[in-house]
Enzyme design. Structure first.
Site, PDB file in Angstrom:
ATOM      1  N   ASN A   1       0.649  19.429 -20.374  1.00  8.42           N
ATOM      2  CA  ASN A   1       0.419  18.486 -21.459  1.00  8.42           C
ATOM      3  C   ASN A   1       0.369  19.167 -22.821  1.00  8.42           C
ATOM      4  O   ASN A   1      -0.063  18.569 -23.805  1.00  8.42           O
ATOM      5  CB  ASN A   1      -0.881  17.713 -21.223  1.00  8.42           C
TER       6      ASN A   1
ATOM      7  N   LYS B   1       3.604  11.915 -10.702  1.00  4.01           N
ATOM      8  CA  LYS B   1       2.745  11.132 -11.596  1.00  4.01           C
ATOM      9  C   LYS B   1       3.487   9.852 -11.927  1.00  4.01           C
ATOM     10  O   LYS B   1       4.637   9.899 -12.391  1.00  4.01           O
ATOM     11  CB  LYS B   1       2.522  11.889 -12.899  1.00  4.01           C
TER      12      LYS B   1
ATOM     13  N   ARG C   1      -2.250  22.200 -13.910  1.00  3.95           N
ATOM     14  CA  ARG C   1      -1.238  21.178 -14.219  1.00  3.95           C
ATOM     15  C   ARG C   1      -1.453  20.562 -15.602  1.00  3.95           C
ATOM     16  O   ARG C   1      -0.498  20.117 -16.248  1.00  3.95           O
ATOM     17  CB  ARG C   1      -1.211  20.088 -13.128  1.00  3.95           C
TER      18      ARG C   1
ATOM     19  N   GLU D   1      -3.841  17.606 -10.874  1.00  5.53           N
ATOM     20  CA  GLU D   1      -4.252  17.991 -12.228  1.00  5.53           C
ATOM     21  C   GLU D   1      -5.747  18.257 -12.357  1.00  5.53           C
ATOM     22  O   GLU D   1      -6.423  17.750 -13.242  1.00  5.53           O
ATOM     23  CB  GLU D   1      -3.807  16.923 -13.241  1.00  5.53           C
TER      24      GLU D   1
ATOM     25  N   GLU E   1      10.776  19.262 -23.856  1.00  2.00           N
ATOM     26  CA  GLU E   1       9.984  19.511 -22.637  1.00  2.00           C
ATOM     27  C   GLU E   1      10.388  20.848 -22.002  1.00  2.00           C
ATOM     28  O   GLU E   1       9.560  21.540 -21.406  1.00  2.00           O
ATOM     29  CB  GLU E   1      10.154  18.366 -21.625  1.00  2.00           C
TER      30      GLU E   1
ATOM     31  N   ARG F   1       0.805  -1.238   0.000  1.00  2.00           N
ATOM     32  CA  ARG F   1       0.000   0.000   0.000  1.00  2.00           C
ATOM     33  C   ARG F   1       0.832   1.279   0.000  1.00  2.00           C
ATOM     34  O   ARG F   1       0.369   2.350   0.376  1.00  2.00           O
ATOM     35  CB  ARG F   1      -0.978   0.043   1.179  1.00  2.00           C
TER      36      ARG F   1
ATOM     37  N   LYS G   1       7.892  23.688 -13.114  1.00  2.00           N
ATOM     38  CA  LYS G   1       7.092  22.496 -12.816  1.00  2.00           C
ATOM     39  C   LYS G   1       6.687  22.498 -11.342  1.00  2.00           C
ATOM     40  O   LYS G   1       5.547  22.165 -11.000  1.00  2.00           O
ATOM     41  CB  LYS G   1       7.858  21.220 -13.183  1.00  2.00           C
TER      42      LYS G   1
ATOM     43  N   HIS H   1       0.917  17.296 -25.985  1.00  2.00           N
ATOM     44  CA  HIS H   1       0.708  15.868 -25.731  1.00  2.00           C
ATOM     45  C   HIS H   1      -0.584  15.334 -26.349  1.00  2.00           C
ATOM     46  O   HIS H   1      -0.660  14.150 -26.676  1.00  2.00           O
ATOM     47  CB  HIS H   1       0.710  15.579 -24.224  1.00  2.00           C
TER      48      HIS H   1
ATOM     49  N   HIS I   1       9.302   9.949 -27.175  1.00  2.00           N
ATOM     50  CA  HIS I   1       8.193  10.699 -26.572  1.00  2.00           C
ATOM     51  C   HIS I   1       8.376  12.215 -26.774  1.00  2.00           C
ATOM     52  O   HIS I   1       7.467  12.906 -27.235  1.00  2.00           O
ATOM     53  CB  HIS I   1       8.103  10.352 -25.084  1.00  2.00           C
TER      54      HIS I   1
ATOM     55  N   HIS J   1       0.434  12.223 -28.251  1.00  2.00           N
ATOM     56  CA  HIS J   1       0.058  10.855 -27.864  1.00  2.00           C
ATOM     57  C   HIS J   1      -0.560  10.096 -29.030  1.00  2.00           C
ATOM     58  O   HIS J   1      -0.373   8.887 -29.170  1.00  2.00           O
ATOM     59  CB  HIS J   1      -0.932  10.883 -26.692  1.00  2.00           C
TER      60      HIS J   1
HETATM   61  P1  NAD Z   1      13.596   6.546 -21.307  1.00  2.00           P
HETATM   62  O1  NAD Z   1      13.395   6.369 -19.878  1.00  2.00           O
HETATM   63  O2  NAD Z   1      13.140   5.461 -22.220  1.00  2.00           O
HETATM   64  O3  NAD Z   1      15.131   6.837 -21.568  1.00  2.00           O
HETATM   65  C1  NAD Z   1      15.572   7.012 -22.890  1.00  2.00           C
HETATM   66  C2  NAD Z   1      16.785   6.122 -23.221  1.00  2.00           C
HETATM   67  O4  NAD Z   1      17.932   6.690 -22.619  1.00  2.00           O
HETATM   68  C3  NAD Z   1      16.677   4.720 -22.675  1.00  2.00           C
HETATM   69  O5  NAD Z   1      17.215   3.815 -23.608  1.00  2.00           O
HETATM   70  C4  NAD Z   1      17.536   4.765 -21.422  1.00  2.00           C
HETATM   71  O6  NAD Z   1      18.074   3.516 -21.058  1.00  2.00           O
HETATM   72  C5  NAD Z   1      18.617   5.702 -21.868  1.00  2.00           C
HETATM   73  N1  NAD Z   1      19.324   6.398 -20.804  1.00  2.00           N
HETATM   74  C6  NAD Z   1      18.827   6.885 -19.648  1.00  2.00           C
HETATM   75  N2  NAD Z   1      19.749   7.589 -18.997  1.00  2.00           N
HETATM   76  C7  NAD Z   1      20.879   7.527 -19.736  1.00  2.00           C
HETATM   77  C8  NAD Z   1      22.177   8.069 -19.578  1.00  2.00           C
HETATM   78  N3  NAD Z   1      22.495   8.846 -18.565  1.00  2.00           N
HETATM   79  N4  NAD Z   1      23.102   7.793 -20.538  1.00  2.00           N
HETATM   80  C9  NAD Z   1      22.773   7.024 -21.619  1.00  2.00           C
HETATM   81  N5  NAD Z   1      21.551   6.522 -21.825  1.00  2.00           N
HETATM   82  C10 NAD Z   1      20.626   6.769 -20.896  1.00  2.00           C
HETATM   83  O7  NAD Z   1      12.876   7.883 -21.846  1.00  2.00           O
HETATM   84  P2  NAD Z   1      12.679   9.330 -21.216  1.00  2.00           P
HETATM   85  O8  NAD Z   1      12.619  10.245 -22.359  1.00  2.00           O
HETATM   86  O9  NAD Z   1      13.597   9.605 -20.115  1.00  2.00           O
HETATM   87  O10 NAD Z   1      11.228   9.237 -20.557  1.00  2.00           O
HETATM   88  C11 NAD Z   1      10.077   9.043 -21.346  1.00  2.00           C
HETATM   89  C12 NAD Z   1       8.971   8.535 -20.453  1.00  2.00           C
HETATM   90  O11 NAD Z   1       8.672   9.525 -19.470  1.00  2.00           O
HETATM   91  C13 NAD Z   1       7.677   8.244 -21.175  1.00  2.00           C
HETATM   92  O12 NAD Z   1       7.213   6.969 -20.777  1.00  2.00           O
HETATM   93  C14 NAD Z   1       6.724   9.325 -20.685  1.00  2.00           C
HETATM   94  O13 NAD Z   1       5.386   8.895 -20.649  1.00  2.00           O
HETATM   95  C15 NAD Z   1       7.250   9.610 -19.304  1.00  2.00           C
HETATM   96  N6  NAD Z   1       6.924  10.928 -18.783  1.00  2.00           N
HETATM   97  C16 NAD Z   1       6.369  10.985 -17.542  1.00  2.00           C
HETATM   98  C17 NAD Z   1       6.066  12.213 -16.968  1.00  2.00           C
HETATM   99  C18 NAD Z   1       5.531  12.267 -15.582  1.00  2.00           C
HETATM  100  O14 NAD Z   1       5.140  13.345 -15.127  1.00  2.00           O
HETATM  101  N7  NAD Z   1       5.523  11.176 -14.864  1.00  2.00           N
HETATM  102  C19 NAD Z   1       6.326  13.392 -17.681  1.00  2.00           C
HETATM  103  C20 NAD Z   1       6.904  13.312 -18.950  1.00  2.00           C
HETATM  104  C21 NAD Z   1       7.199  12.057 -19.498  1.00  2.00           C
END
Ligand code: NAD
Length: 347
Positions: free
Chosen positions: A231, A133, A227, A223, A175, A111, A213, A234, A251, A238
């Protein structure tokens, strides 16, 4: 080191931005979750800085397509195997994918246990690690299963970004540009005038984005209002991710195309001038971000909007810039105008 505070009704924590990892300590057991790539590059330096009763490492596969319940189950399996309990702490060590999955797993394990975000991509440092999130995807769409679960701390160590490839770096810049367009014209001008390949500019931009942020999350954690403005890009993005099966674009790249599409909609509604659309597009293109996607079937694209979580009671929600530094959340836009914009991108 810079520290930015997040203050929600039920939690309060700091985002630490620095060029090194500080010592991180936890009295009870810690489970670090990472993927093979990040662990291979940086796990040793993390382990050297973690002090806890016992430290375990769980490695999950790398990539958006593994942002699934199966990955959550493997983390929980690891946590139960090593007898973690409610005093334990999970550590999300990776990009946004790892952060979202681990936050969710921490939110449901017994939990809810505490977790720490150590984001290693630019996108995760400026956006996904902050604000609580968490979630995973299923075949119906992205981030459709999840919960709000705030971390107990975020450590954004900029030196991890040195191993990030340039496409991933740019996806994070998308972003950053998003935050500037919606919330801070002066910051947008800073981005126009300065290149983020320069470390001191990057450090400023990361801190500024986290500050924005934080302000938004502090005002509206769940949200219910402002908030949703985060997006921007997005709603369209999406759909592109879904239509391209999460494989052609990152993304952040979809967000960049989505921002450009949202800008055209904002232009049609007299919220944004043509010259402002062009400035945003130029800034995105400076970082080699895509701004175009050829829509092959506008009706199909339109239908996919309804997969969006923001579309409640069959009403579509669009986040539209209002000039530079302003934003509107709109759910009253005529289908005809939306179709006109989609039409522009089908040529
Ligand atoms: P990711 O986590 O897939 O990382 C991208 C790539 O970079 C991966 O292959 C990873 O292994 C590699 N990597 C990570 N750190 C590294 C480093 N220091 N050196 C070399 N390679 C490295 O992608 P991302 O762009 O970080 O995140 C995208 C995700 O985030 C999506 O799923 C999206 O929905 C989510 N997201 C969430 C929020 C939220 O508020 N929770 C906001 C925006 C995006």
């Amino acid at each position: 080191m810079q520290e930015i505070s997040i203050q929600t009704p039920e939690s309060s924590y700091k985002v630490h931005i620095a060029n090194t990892l500080p010592k991180i300590s936890h009295k009870s057991k810690v489970l670090i979750v990472s993927n093979p790539k990040v662990a291979g590059l940086h796990l040793q330096s993390l382990l050297a800085n973690i002090q806890a009763k016992e430290v375990y490492v769980c490695v999950i596969p790398d990539g958006e397509r593994y942002k699934t319940m199966q990955s959550v189950e493997s983390i929980l399996e690891c946590a139960f195997t090593h007898r973690l309990d409610r005093n334990s702490c999970f550590v999300a060590f990776g990009g946004g994918v790892v952060g979202d999955i681990v936050g969710f797993a921490a939110g449901i394990f017994q939990r809810g246990v505490s977790f720490i975000q150590i984001p290693t991509t630019l996108l995760a440092q400026v956006d996904s690690s902050v604000g609580g999130k968490t979630g995973i995807n299923n075949h119906f769409g992205k981030n459709l299963i999840g919960l709000f679960h705030q971390p107990k701390a975020v450590y954004a160590n900029l030196s991890f970004l040195q191993t990030l490839d340039s496409r991933e770096f740019s996806a994070g810049v998308a972003e950053i540009i998003k935050m500037a367009v919606c919330f801070d014209e002066t910051f947008f001008e800073f981005l126009e005038q300065n290149d983020l390949s320069d470390f001191k500019h990057l450090q400023y931009a990361v801190a500024k984005s986290v500050e924005i942020k934080a302000r938004v999350v502090n005002e509206d954690e769940k949200e219910k209002g402002i908030r949703a403005a985060l997006n921007y890009g997005h709603t369209f993005g999406h759909v592109i991710e879904n239509l391209t099966h999460y494989s052609s674009f990152l993304h952040g790249e979809c967000v960049a195309i989505g921002m450009n599409m949202a800008n055209r909609l904002a232009y049609k509604l007299n919220l944004l001038q043509d010259s402002q659309c062009a400035r945003i597009e130029k800034l995105l293109e400076r970082y080699n971000l895509p701004t175009r996607y050829k829509i092959s079937n506008c009706a199909e694209f339109y239908e996919k909007f309804f997969l969006d979580k923001k579309s409640k009671d069959s009403q579509l929600t669009f986040i539209l810039p209002q000039g530079l530094g302003g934003v509107q959340i709109r759910n009253d836009i005529d289908k005809g105008v939306i179709m006109e914009v989609l039409g522009e991108f089908s040529k």
